[in-house]
Motif scaffolding. Structure first.
Motif, short mmCIF file in Angstrom:
data_model
loop_
_atom_site.label_atom_id
_atom_site.label_comp_id
_atom_site.label_asym_id
_atom_site.label_seq_id
_atom_site.Cartn_x
_atom_site.Cartn_y
_atom_site.Cartn_z
N GLU A 84 51.27 55.93 40.41
CA GLU A 84 50.55 56.95 39.63
C GLU A 84 50.23 58.17 40.48
O GLU A 84 50.37 59.31 40.05
CB GLU A 84 49.26 56.36 39.06
N LEU A 85 49.75 57.90 41.71
CA LEU A 85 49.40 59.00 42.62
C LEU A 85 50.63 59.84 42.96
O LEU A 85 50.54 61.06 43.07
CB LEU A 85 48.77 58.44 43.90
N VAL A 88 53.29 60.29 41.05
CA VAL A 88 53.62 61.09 39.85
C VAL A 88 52.70 62.30 39.79
O VAL A 88 53.14 63.43 39.54
CB VAL A 88 53.50 60.23 38.57
N GLU A 89 51.38 62.06 40.02
CA GLU A 89 50.40 63.15 39.99
C GLU A 89 50.71 64.20 41.06
O GLU A 89 50.63 65.41 40.83
CB GLU A 89 48.99 62.61 40.21
N ALA A 90 51.08 63.73 42.26
CA ALA A 90 51.40 64.64 43.37
C ALA A 90 52.63 65.48 43.05
O ALA A 90 52.66 66.69 43.32
CB ALA A 90 51.63 63.84 44.65
N LYS A 91 53.64 64.85 42.45
CA LYS A 91 54.85 65.58 42.06
C LYS A 91 54.53 66.65 41.02
O LYS A 91 55.03 67.77 41.10
CB LYS A 91 55.91 64.60 41.50
N ASP A 92 53.69 66.28 40.04
CA ASP A 92 53.28 67.25 39.01
C ASP A 92 52.53 68.42 39.62
O ASP A 92 52.77 69.58 39.26
CB ASP A 92 52.39 66.57 37.95
N ALA A 93 51.63 68.11 40.56
CA ALA A 93 50.83 69.15 41.21
C ALA A 93 51.74 70.10 42.00
O ALA A 93 51.56 71.33 41.95
CB ALA A 93 49.80 68.51 42.15
#
Length: 284
Positions: free
Chosen positions: A6-7, A9-14
């Protein structure tokens, strides 16, 4: 493990958002021309080819309206000269919004469409052309600084076409104005009075002259060379091919996209950005 995924995915989005923000900031930094922050006036003129070209002009009008929607700009169709069967012989869009001119100034020139003709019973492949002119909307103080001798202007009146109102087609409220030294001409029929149409036509003439003055690096309006104006306005800038394959290609930058329909639906920003970067690299 699930939390780590999850982290990630969040980092990639950011990172994706950060990359987009940086790209947007970089493009904004390229908009440093004298009139880049201004609104814009776009005029689309159908080229040779009758109904085909007039339909193509109306497709370009829709493309720019969609682009403005995506940008949050207010776009008003202020002048329309309809074709006999379909589309427009000419149309003018007034666009309000920050940096509208800066983003759209690179659209100036000839746009070429290749497609299977919807107007031909044999469904033959057809090539159509339309010309796009772009100018900034100038502020009152900027307009006052530009003086054009009355002897340099040729003004003719005409009836304003369009639906509705008993005034229409009876009173000559429409105005056609020509700047004699350069041959630049504009039409304005949007207002109900000849006086207002004349005022807007003069503003449009001044806007066009300021663009050309900047391009020709002329110190004064009187130095603008009329023979160079037509050549510059007529430069082919982009090809839109729908048959035998789908491809939109900018002839100046080489940037291309196979998502031809998306481009006609207003997805222009990649072309706009590549032209801005190209312009800077050419100038430096």
């Amino acid at each position: 493990e699930g939390m780590v995924a999850e982290l990630l995915v969040e980092a990639k989005d950011a990172l994706k958002h950060l990359d987009k923000d940086l790209s947007s900031f970089e493009v904004q930094s390229l908009l440093n021309g004298d009139y880049d922050e201004s609104g814009a006036v776009l005029t689309i003129l159908s080229g040779a080819g009758g109904t085909e070209a007039q339909d193509w002009a109306s497709m370009l009008v829709r493309m720019y309206q969609r682009f403005c929607d995506k940008m949050g700009y207010q776009a008003s169709l202020v002048e329309v000269n309809p074709g006999e069967e379909a589309g427009y012989k000419s149309a003018t869009i007034r666009i309000q919004g920050d940096f509208a001119y800066g983003y759209l100034k690179g659209e100036k020139g000839t746009h070429r469409l290749v497609r299977l003709s919807p107007f031909n019973s044999l469904n033959k492949r057809q090539t159509s052309f339309a010309k796009v002119e772009v100018m900034p909307t100038l502020e009152e103080d900027e307009l006052e600084e530009i003086t054009i001798p009355e002897s340099d202007l040729e003004v003719t009146t005409m009836r304003s076409g369009g639906a509705g109102g008993q005034n229409v087609n009876k009173v000559e409220t429409g105005v056609r104005m020509k700047h004699i030294p350069t041959g630049i001409a504009v039409r304005c029929t949007q207002e109900r009075t000849q006086l207002m149409n004349k005022k807007i036509a003069l503003e449009m003439i001044k806007g066009k002259l300021m663009v050309i003055k900047e391009e020709q690096k002329a110190a004064k309006l009187s130095e603008i060379k009329g023979d160079q104006v037509e050549a510059a306005w007529g430069t082919q800038v982009r090809n839109y091919v729908f048959q035998p394959y789908k491809l939109v290609k900018d002839t100046r930058t080489g940037y291309e996209s196979t998502r031809a329909q998306d481009v006609l639906d207003g997805d222009l920003m990649d072309f706009v950005e590549s032209h801005l970067r190209h312009s800077i690299s050419v100038d430096t």
